[in-house]
Enzyme design. Structure first.
Site, PDB file in Angstrom:
ATOM      1  N   SER A 120     -12.988  -2.303  11.226  1.00  0.00           N
ATOM      2  CA  SER A 120     -13.830  -3.108  12.108  1.00  0.00           C
ATOM      3  C   SER A 120     -12.972  -3.823  13.153  1.00  0.00           C
ATOM      4  O   SER A 120     -12.390  -3.179  14.021  1.00  0.00           O
ATOM      5  CB  SER A 120     -14.682  -4.068  11.289  1.00  0.00           C
ATOM      6  OG  SER A 120     -15.709  -4.639  12.070  1.00  0.00           O
ATOM      7  N   HIS A 160     -19.303   0.365  13.550  1.00  0.00           N
ATOM      8  CA  HIS A 160     -20.628   0.140  12.949  1.00  0.00           C
ATOM      9  C   HIS A 160     -21.771   0.860  13.667  1.00  0.00           C
ATOM     10  O   HIS A 160     -22.897   0.365  13.697  1.00  0.00           O
ATOM     11  CB  HIS A 160     -20.926  -1.356  12.857  1.00  0.00           C
ATOM     12  CG  HIS A 160     -19.853  -2.131  12.182  1.00  0.00           C
ATOM     13  ND1 HIS A 160     -19.351  -1.781  10.948  1.00  0.00           N
ATOM     14  CD2 HIS A 160     -19.143  -3.234  12.591  1.00  0.00           C
ATOM     15  CE1 HIS A 160     -18.392  -2.649  10.611  1.00  0.00           C
ATOM     16  NE2 HIS A 160     -18.249  -3.517  11.585  1.00  0.00           N
TER      17      HIS A 160
END
Length: 203
Positions: A120, A160
């Site tokens: 991330s 994501h």
């Protein structure tokens, strides 16, 4: 030789054989939790992260960047041949990276054959500039004069994609960059991007 493994959620791809093959034969991981300073990450380290890497006989050192000067950071990274940078706020992470000279230290480590793993935010900061991620991460939480990233890759990394919480935002960012003719890697949580020098592969 630059070797990177960039993921939206590293925990979700760790058990893939293609990912584990990249970790075999290495010695020690420096885990950087700095993007999640606002969270209690100690329980995650003990319950998930250490057992995960220990299953491959890899030791783990926690390297929280806000505690290190540039010279101290080099000493902390010296025993490790993997740097794993976790998720959280990309702007907070980048601020502390700039303050402790992380870019030069990790570049030297990669030149010596090390592996950079991002999850991330840890993947986002590998981009040339991270301003694009502001719809997903709050830049006001950091004190930055610019958003220049590590530049380990030549385009934006958008995490994501398709995620229930962040998927719509990821899609909006991807569309915006496309309209600006800015190339990007956009990955789902079950995907990882392996880059060696200028060759890239989705795992």
């Amino acid at each position: 030789m630059i070797s990177l493994l960039l993921a939206s959620d590293f925990d979700a791809v760790f058990h893939k054989p293609s990912v584990q093959a990249l970790l075999q034969g290495r010695r020690r991981v420096a885990f950087v939790p700095t993007a999640s300073l606002h969270k209690d990450y100690a329980s995650y380290i003990d319950s998930t992260l250490r057992p995960m890497f220990q299953s491959l006989a890899l030791g783990v050192d926690v390297v929280e960047l806000s505690r290190y000067s540039p010279s101290e950071l080099r000493v902390a990274l010296a025993p490790c041949d993997i740097v794993y940078v976790g998720g959280g706020n990309s702007f907070v992470l980048l601020q502390h990276m700039k303050e402790c000279g992380f870019k030069q230290a990790v570049t030297d480590m990669l030149d010596a054959g090390g592996l950079y793993i991002g999850s991330s935010a840890g993947s986002v900061v590998a981009s040339p500039d991270i301003g694009f991620i502001s719809p997903m991460d709050d830049p006001a939480k950091a004190q930055l004069t610019d958003h220049q990233g590590l530049g380990l890759i030549d385009r934006a990394f958008i995490p994501h994609k398709g995620n229930a919480k962040h998927g719509d935002t990821a899609q909006m960012i991807e569309q915006s960059l496309h309209q600006q003719n800015r190339p990007a890697f956009a990955l789902r949580d079950d995907q990882a991007l392996h880059i060696v020098e200028h060759e890239s592969q989705i795992l």
